[in-house]
Design an enzyme around this catalytic site. Structure first.
Site, PDB file in Angstrom:
ATOM      1  N   SER A  39       0.845  -1.192   0.000  1.00 44.03           N
ATOM      2  CA  SER A  39       0.000   0.000   0.000  1.00 44.03           C
ATOM      3  C   SER A  39       0.884   1.247   0.000  1.00 44.03           C
ATOM      4  O   SER A  39       1.683   1.426  -0.917  1.00 44.03           O
ATOM      5  CB  SER A  39      -0.951  -0.050   1.197  1.00 44.03           C
ATOM      6  N   HIS A  49      -7.847  -5.619   0.115  1.00 41.19           N
ATOM      7  CA  HIS A  49      -6.641  -4.794   0.178  1.00 41.19           C
ATOM      8  C   HIS A  49      -5.543  -5.428   1.036  1.00 41.19           C
ATOM      9  O   HIS A  49      -4.368  -5.293   0.738  1.00 41.19           O
ATOM     10  CB  HIS A  49      -6.998  -3.414   0.725  1.00 41.19           C
TER      11      HIS A  49
END
Length: 248
Positions: free
Chosen positions: A84, A217
């Protein structure tokens, strides 16, 4: 995390927004014993809680550069793995290493992040409530603490800082690395589409590999063994660069 005498490769992990080095601790037991493993502890969290937060992705890369330089000159592969926000930190760090003389070859693993060339299409959370709601939606290690005021009082400063750093980050969409690049992505990641992950291919002139995993995610938390095996196999193979590692 783990240092070995004669490593097959050095793997350095860069955490996500609001994350800490401890996020990657469970991955250690899934890597081959010959892998040297380290995780970056950004200022302002855990044992570095009293240190000033770093407000930009670029500054985080600048802070990381002198630490990684010692690994980049070693006769074993340096693999920088970012998830991320950490993927952006890792990308910026590799760009900086590549600009140095002599050039310090390394390999890049990006996870849970669209390629720098992908236009931004969504607004980033700015208020505490928006940040906490976004965190809960994405999952991750802090999501379970969202409704605990005492715990979130500790987490919020780093979360505010990192969300702001990501919102301000403007990568060079035309940057191309001369380094092997492995992209990991979650098949149901609401932040990164398959096309946005595949676009990382345009940012390397060396070998590119894309691996998808079930999940959102934070897919890597559910697939630690598979992620570690994928990275170890990839890092231990020859990519036409100066490193030829063995024993993976």
């Amino acid at each position: 995390m783990r240092r070995v005498g004669q490593p097959t490769a050095h793997v350095v992990f860069c955490p996500h927004a609001g994350g800490a080095a401890s996020f990657f601790a469970p991955f250690v037991r899934h890597f081959p014993a010959a892998f040297d493993l380290s995780a970056v502890q950004y200022p302002g969290r855990q044992e570095r809680l009293d240190e000033p937060l770093v407000p930009t992705v670029e500054s985080l890369a600048d802070h990381l550069l002198p630490i990684l330089r010692q690994f980049a000159t070693a006769p074993v592969p340096l693999v920088i793995f970012g998830h991320s926000m950490g993927a952006s930190v890792a990308f910026e760090t590799v760009l900086r290493l590549a600009a140095e003389e002599p050039v310090a070859p390394c390999r890049l693993v990006v996870s849970g992040r669209s390629a720098p060339s992908v236009p931004r299409v969504h607004a980033y959370a700015t208020t505490d409530r928006e940040i906490l709601d976004d965190l809960a939606r994405l999952g991750g290690t802090q999501a379970q603490f969202v409704n605990d005021p005492e715990i979130m009082e500790v987490f919020l400063p780093s979360l505010r800082n990192d969300y702001g750093a990501v919102a301000r980050y403007r990568p060079d969409g035309e940057a191309v690395l001369d380094a092997p690049l492995l992209c990991l992505t979650g098949e149901q990641d609401p932040r990164v589409s398959p096309e946005e992950a595949a676009a990382w291919k345009t940012h390397t002139s060396a070998e590119f590999r894309l691996e998808s995993f079930p999940g959102g995610h934070f897919f890597l938390s559910d697939h630690r063994e598979a992620v570690a095996r994928t990275v170890a196999d990839w890092a231990g193979s020859s990519h036409g660069d100066p490193y030829t590692a063995a024993g993976a």
